[in-house]
Motif scaffolding. Structure first.
Motif, PDB file in Angstrom:
ATOM      1  N   GLN A   1       0.848  -1.194   0.000  1.00 14.68           N
ATOM      2  CA  GLN A   1       0.000   0.000   0.000  1.00 14.68           C
ATOM      3  C   GLN A   1       0.877   1.236   0.000  1.00 14.68           C
ATOM      4  OE1 GLN A   1      -3.743   0.747   1.886  1.00 14.68           O
ATOM      5  NE2 GLN A   1      -3.596  -1.130   3.103  1.00 14.68           N
ATOM      6  N   GLY A   2       0.361   2.309  -0.591  1.00 15.48           N
ATOM      7  CA  GLY A   2       1.059   3.592  -0.561  1.00 15.48           C
ATOM      8  C   GLY A   2       2.152   3.735  -1.586  1.00 15.48           C
TER       9      GLY A   2
ATOM     10  N   HIS B   1       2.937  -2.233   3.578  1.00 13.66           N
ATOM     11  CA  HIS B   1       2.011  -1.841   4.655  1.00 13.66           C
ATOM     12  C   HIS B   1       1.819  -0.330   4.760  1.00 13.66           C
ATOM     13  CE1 HIS B   1       3.073  -5.905   6.737  1.00 13.66           C
ATOM     14  NE2 HIS B   1       2.022  -6.043   5.945  1.00 13.66           N
ATOM     15  N   ASP B   2       1.959   0.370   3.646  1.00 14.64           N
ATOM     16  CA  ASP B   2       1.767   1.825   3.608  1.00 14.64           C
ATOM     17  C   ASP B   2       2.739   2.567   4.525  1.00 14.64           C
ATOM     18  OD1 ASP B   2       0.641   4.078   2.526  1.00 14.64           O
ATOM     19  OD2 ASP B   2      -1.134   4.086   3.806  1.00 14.64           O
TER      20      ASP B   2
ATOM     21  N   LEU C   1       9.714  -9.906   2.387  1.00 12.37           N
ATOM     22  CA  LEU C   1       9.753  -9.966   3.840  1.00 12.37           C
ATOM     23  C   LEU C   1       8.909  -8.816   4.381  1.00 12.37           C
ATOM     24  CD1 LEU C   1      10.883 -10.874   6.624  1.00 12.37           C
ATOM     25  CD2 LEU C   1      12.842  -9.370   6.178  1.00 12.37           C
ATOM     26  N   THR C   2       7.841  -9.134   5.094  1.00 17.63           N
ATOM     27  CA  THR C   2       6.922  -8.104   5.587  1.00 17.63           C
ATOM     28  C   THR C   2       7.202  -7.749   7.038  1.00 17.63           C
ATOM     29  OG1 THR C   2       5.296  -9.836   6.068  1.00 17.63           O
ATOM     30  CG2 THR C   2       5.122  -8.701   3.942  1.00 17.63           C
TER      31      THR C   2
ATOM     32  N   LEU D   1       8.800  15.141  12.269  1.00 16.92           N
ATOM     33  CA  LEU D   1       7.446  15.561  12.625  1.00 16.92           C
ATOM     34  C   LEU D   1       6.915  14.945  13.912  1.00 16.92           C
ATOM     35  CD1 LEU D   1       5.698  15.553   9.130  1.00 16.92           C
ATOM     36  CD2 LEU D   1       6.697  17.460  10.372  1.00 16.92           C
ATOM     37  N   GLY D   2       7.447  13.831  14.357  1.00 14.49           N
ATOM     38  CA  GLY D   2       6.885  13.195  15.539  1.00 14.49           C
ATOM     39  C   GLY D   2       6.954  11.697  15.420  1.00 14.49           C
ATOM     40  N   LYS D   3       5.877  11.014  15.824  1.00 10.94           N
ATOM     41  CA  LYS D   3       5.852   9.559  15.860  1.00 10.94           C
ATOM     42  C   LYS D   3       4.719   9.009  14.999  1.00 10.94           C
ATOM     43  CE  LYS D   3       7.500   9.542  20.672  1.00 10.94           C
ATOM     44  NZ  LYS D   3       7.161   9.138  22.059  1.00 10.94           N
ATOM     45  N   SER D   4       4.862   7.740  14.636  1.00 10.72           N
ATOM     46  CA  SER D   4       3.789   7.031  13.945  1.00 10.72           C
ATOM     47  C   SER D   4       3.728   5.600  14.462  1.00 10.72           C
ATOM     48  CB  SER D   4       3.995   7.038  12.425  1.00 10.72           C
ATOM     49  OG  SER D   4       5.058   6.185  12.046  1.00 10.72           O
ATOM     50  N   TYR D   5       2.523   5.038  14.437  1.00  9.77           N
ATOM     51  CA  TYR D   5       2.307   3.654  14.862  1.00  9.77           C
ATOM     52  C   TYR D   5       1.427   2.956  13.826  1.00  9.77           C
ATOM     53  CZ  TYR D   5       3.910   5.257  19.459  1.00  9.77           C
ATOM     54  OH  TYR D   5       4.649   5.794  20.489  1.00  9.77           O
ATOM     55  N   SER D   6       1.844   1.767  13.426  1.00 11.91           N
ATOM     56  CA  SER D   6       1.079   0.988  12.454  1.00 11.91           C
ATOM     57  C   SER D   6       1.046  -0.466  12.899  1.00 11.91           C
ATOM     58  CB  SER D   6       1.710   1.070  11.054  1.00 11.91           C
ATOM     59  OG  SER D   6       1.771   2.396  10.587  1.00 11.91           O
ATOM     60  N   SER D   7      -0.089  -1.117  12.667  1.00  6.25           N
ATOM     61  CA  SER D   7      -0.186  -2.537  12.967  1.00  6.25           C
ATOM     62  C   SER D   7      -1.265  -3.159  12.096  1.00  6.25           C
ATOM     63  CB  SER D   7      -0.515  -2.775  14.449  1.00  6.25           C
ATOM     64  OG  SER D   7      -1.769  -2.214  14.790  1.00  6.25           O
ATOM     65  N   GLY D   8      -1.167  -4.470  11.912  1.00  4.54           N
ATOM     66  CA  GLY D   8      -2.138  -5.168  11.089  1.00  4.54           C
ATOM     67  C   GLY D   8      -1.886  -6.666  11.116  1.00  4.54           C
ATOM     68  N   ILE D   9      -2.689  -7.382  10.338  1.00  6.36           N
ATOM     69  CA  ILE D   9      -2.574  -8.834  10.244  1.00  6.36           C
ATOM     70  C   ILE D   9      -2.542  -9.222   8.773  1.00  6.36           C
ATOM     71  CG2 ILE D   9      -3.570 -11.054  10.863  1.00  6.36           C
ATOM     72  CD1 ILE D   9      -5.071  -9.670  13.116  1.00  6.36           C
TER      73      ILE D   9
END
Length: 908
Positions: free
Chosen positions: A62-63, A84-85, A131-132, A725-733
């Motif tokens: 994605q992205g 994963h974007d 590899l993800t 800019l700061g922080k980012s959080y990503s999660s998924g299955i």
């Protein structure tokens, strides 16, 4: 057998193989990390005709930037890949396990700071390993989101010739040809040479060939109401002007009571003018031509093997958009003023916003040249050490030629001469004016850049001991990298020419006269060239520890030293527990880092195009304009952007984790799921223009000014510099299910892959609020992350025929908030309203029939998007890395529609 990786172990018998994400060679290829393997048969069944198309079919991707982004954007034809974007710059792309140079057309804000997939010929690819999970502890920078390793054919003596043709309706037709042949048997002769060449071409696709993309004036219904939205440019033909009250009006409209062809009337507060329908002028899929050659050499030297690979490719892309718009000063002393403006009540000097339609469309002809060379030796030393030592040289060079762009001063001089009349219709200029307009058209090199990477690498692995639970294995390695980047803007792009067509140099200190520096009409540019380089070295170690039978833990650590920002240490711990022959669980935790690109650090501040969206002059915008000694643009228009490198930019650091399982309840069924989580600190980026324009006074550092050399007006401009800019959080299955079974009709192979996004939030300023793009194209995010993406396929092999049906799907989302006009039952405008429409789920089906006529010939026919599903309607206009297309979002949906294709392959 628990996953696709174990197929590799079968194919290589008991040969040790190295799987992406680990440096330890092993027979059992199912590792502790989630790796998706796309075999050659999967590539052929996908119907993909390029590496770009192949990667965009993967649910975990994605992205990514697609080819259509070049429509109105200076992308140099770049197409990337994002896992994963999380971004193309955080996804590491390898070729046969080694790094390659990132794109030579990368921008100073980090766009296109990844690998350009157009450089790789799909005909030479044997398999792809994805590899993800992050792998910085093994590979270093850029592997925060994951790793994509393209593995080429090698060591074979087989030959293959393929030809193909694809035919969407109305344009974007493709022809392709490839040939691959190897000579020399490694086992018998001790050497092998393999060569591959591929060529493909694609024609253009006009917006008018698609009803949903043919105009910027759309009517739609939502919430029980009827609406209209008009996507336009405030620079039409004939021109709009600013009246004595500062309002935007159109003399042709006032005189004739209607707007001319290719425009429509726009009433916005006190502004009443004609908007140009530039959407109908677009070519929404660009012309493309690609050539690639790959040559590999392998020679056995006892227990060692020498090898060398050379890949060279060239991609050419041509995109066209509407003729150039710009501003022209109209003083009261001009005959044009007396003829057209005084009669409608204008008494002051003014500015005309004009479309130079008679010059023809703006054309960008982009060329990207790529070369990658590797030479090395591998084998076994000290009885049980498998080693690989190699050198690589890789370079990417991008160049853009343009036409349809005159100089702003040249156009101003045409107005002063009396030749150019911005108040007549297209085609009504005098023959002398047309000749003069053609004479100031700049047609030549505009901008480009070159990126190079040289590396020295040594890595090896061994079994240290045989423990009761299995072998204790170690891998270690060291590398040295040197990266260079050189921007190469033309003198015209630098603003150093008095006459762009003749190439006459200017005097930067001149404020008037024939030596004054000119800039591009309608899109000022004073690009500052720069060059920089970076050196880094790294060392890593990986230890595989068997704890008990079928349970192993892998520990890895890496130290890197960078010449421009110092040292970084990263580690990873992973486990793999085979509970039974039918079940396995696995997981990992680790840290990572992502170094800023050389341009993000070293580029000088300079003009950087215009905003992606149009904005009106709010009270806040007027205030920041005055504070910067400038003024707002009249009406609703795009604003100039200024950007530059930031030497204080810190590297991004990350933490990531995965936990997953695989089960095989029956010999014909395999399934698995992997949960992943990534946190990034000190995220690179620029403040989203939508946020800054929504509340201009809240971002005082985001404003500057830019001079329009054609009119002498100074307008407020958006300062989009690089920031942490700061922080980012990503999660998924990530899910997958596959089965193979026999039916009365033949062998049936079914696969299902999907990614479900659980969380995706990011800050836009340090310690600021978090925004999410999952299923929500919010006002502050500039794009959308799909909650669900997936692909299901079924392939039935009956004798010599294999029939494949596949379904691609992605979830819907809330479109961006957009101000639209409300219509009554008679179609009259009754006011405006902010709406957010629901963009629905989107499904497409692909079909293919492959006929293996004999051992020599294979014939394939198929259709992508078999039922010709249109992209869903979207009314949003702005966004990150988006083209000028309207009516749908070109970043997420393909405008080619149903595409019939045929391929023929002969083996020899």
């Amino acid at each position: 057998m628990l996953a696709a990786q174990e197929t590799l172990a079968q194919q290589t018998s008991l040969e040790r193989v190295e799987i992406t994400g680990s440096a330890i060679r092993r027979v059992d290829a199912e590792t502790a990390l989630p790796v998706v393997v796309i075999q050659r048969a999967d590539i052929e069944r996908s119907g993909a005709t390029s590496v770009v198309d192949l990667m965009q079919r993967l649910p975990a991707i994605q992205g990514s930037t697609g080819e259509s982004a070049s429509v109105g954007g200076e992308t140099f034809g770049f197409s990337g890949i994002s896992v994963h974007d999380l971004g193309e710059s955080r996804t590491l792309v390898l070729l046969n396990g080694h790094r390659m140079a990132i794109f030579g057309g990368q921008t100073l804000t980090g766009f296109a700071a990844g690998f350009d997939l157009n450089a790789l010929p799909i005909a030479a690819i044997e398999r792809v390993e994805v590899l993800t999970d992050g792998a910085s502890a093994l590979y270093g920078s850029d592997a925060v989101a994951g790793v994509v390793n393209f593995i080429t054919k090698r060591g074979t003596t087989e030959g293959q010739v393929s030809v193909g043709y694809s035919s969407p309706k109305g344009g974007a037709k493709e022809t392709r040809f490839s040939v691959t042949k190897g000579i020399g048997d490694l086992d018998k002769d001790g050497w092998n040479i393999l060569g591959s060449y591929a060529h493909d071409e694609r024609t253009l696709l006009r917006s008018t060939s698609r009803d949903y993309a043919s105009t910027g004036r759309v009517f739609f219904s939502a919430n029980g109401k009827n609406y209209r939205f008009q996507q336009y440019s405030a620079s039409p033909i004939p021109a709009n002007v600013v009246d004595d009250n500062g309002n935007l009006v159109n003399p042709y409209l006032i005189t004739n009571g209607n707007c001319p062809e290719k425009t429509f009337r726009v009433i916005d507060g006190s502004d009443d003018f004609c908007g140009f329908d530039f959407v109908g002028e677009l070519e929404i899929f660009p012309i493309r031509k690609r050539d690639a050659g790959f040559l590999s050499f392998t020679m056995n030297l006892g227990a060692h093997q020498a090898y060398a690979d050379l890949l060279m490719s060239q991609s050419k892309q041509t995109s066209r958009i509407a003729p150039v718009p710009g501003s022209i000063a109209i003083p009261t002393t001009s005959p044009l003023f007396s003829q057209y403006l005084a009669p409608i009540g204008i008494t002051q000097d003014t500015v005309a916003f004009y479309r130079l339609y008679d010059l023809g469309k703006r054309t960008s002809s982009d060329k990207a040249d790529f070369m990658d060379f590797v030479a090395g030796i591998k084998g076994t030393v000290f009885k049980n050490w498998d080693y690989d030592a190699f050198y690589t040289h890789s370079q990417s060079k991008a160049a853009s030629n343009v036409s349809g762009y005159p100089g702003a001063l040249a156009i101003s001089n045409l107005r002063k001469s009396g030749l150019l009349n911005p108040f007549v219709l297209a085609g009504q200029q005098t023959p002398a004016a047309n000749a003069a307009i053609a004479a100031v058209n700049y047609n030549g090199y505009w901008n480009g850049g070159k990126s190079t990477l040289d590396t020295l690498n040594l890595r090896g692995s061994t079994e240290l001991a045989k423990l009761p639970a299995g072998p204790l294995a170690l891998a270690a390695g060291v590398n040295y990298n040197r990266e260079k980047f050189q921007s190469a803007p033309s003198l015209f792009a630098q603003g150093l020419l008095a006459d762009p067509v003749a190439g006459t140099l200017c005097d930067p200190n001149a404020t008037s006269g024939p030596t004054q520096c000119d800039q591009r009409f309608g899109d000022a540019a004073a690009t500052v060239p720069y060059s920089a380089d970076r050196k880094n070295w790294g060392v890593f170690a990986e230890l595989q520890i068997p704890i008990i039978k079928d349970l192993e833990v892998t520990l890895s650590a890496r130290h890197d030293n960078y010449s421009d920002f110092g040292n970084t240490d990263n580690g990873k711990a992973a486990f793999r527990w085979k509970l039974s022959p039918q079940a396995l669980i696995r997981g990992s935790v680790g840290t990572g880092f992502h170094a800023p690109t050389v341009p993000q650090v070293a580029a000088a501040p300079q003009p950087f195009g215009v905003t992606s969206d149009k904005y009106t002059c709010s009270a806040g915008l007027a205030a920041v304009a005055a504070a910067n000694g400038a003024e707002c643009r009249p009406g609703s228009q795009q604003y100039d952007v200024v950007a530059g490198g930031n030497p204080l930019l810190k590297p991004e650091t990350s933490r990531q984790a995965t936990i997953g399982f695989r089960v095989e309840p029956a010999s014909w069924l395999s399934a698995g799921a992997d949960f992943w989580w990534v946190a990034v600190k000190d995220v690179f980026g620029t403040l989203p223009e939508q946020s800054v324009f929504l509340d201009p006074t809240a971002y005082p550092g985001s404003w500057t000014s830019a001079l329009d050399v054609g009119t002498g007006k100074r307008y407020v401009a958006f300062n989009a510099g690089n920031l942490n800019l700061g922080k980012s959080y990503s999660s998924g299955i990530d899910f997958d299910i596959s089965s193979r079974t026999k039916t009365p009709f033949g062998g049936l192979d079914m696969k299902f892959n999907a990614t479900y996004m659980l969380r995706e939030v990011a800050q836009q300023v340090i310690n600021g609020p978090y925004y999410s793009a999952i299923g929500d194209y919010g006002d502050n995010v500039g794009g959308v992350t799909f909650r669900v993406q997936g692909r299901a396929s079924a392939a039935l092999k009956t004798g010599a025929f294999t029939n494949t049906l596949a379904m691609n799907f992605k979830s819907g989302y809330k479109d961006a908030t957009t101000t639209v006009e409300v219509l009554d039952a008679a179609g009259n405008v009754t006011g405006t309203e902010d709406v957010r429409i629901d963009v629905p789920w989107h499904y497409t089906f692909d079909w293919q029939t492959q006929w293996e006529m004999n051992k020599t010939f294979t014939f394939t026919i198929g259709a992508l998007n078999l039922f010709n599903r249109k992209p869903p309607f979207a009314v949003s206009t702005g966004g990150v890395n988006r083209g000028q297309q309207f009516g749908y979002d070109d970043r997420y949906y393909d405008s080619r529609g149903r595409t019939w294709y045929v391929n023929a392959t002969a083996r020899f």
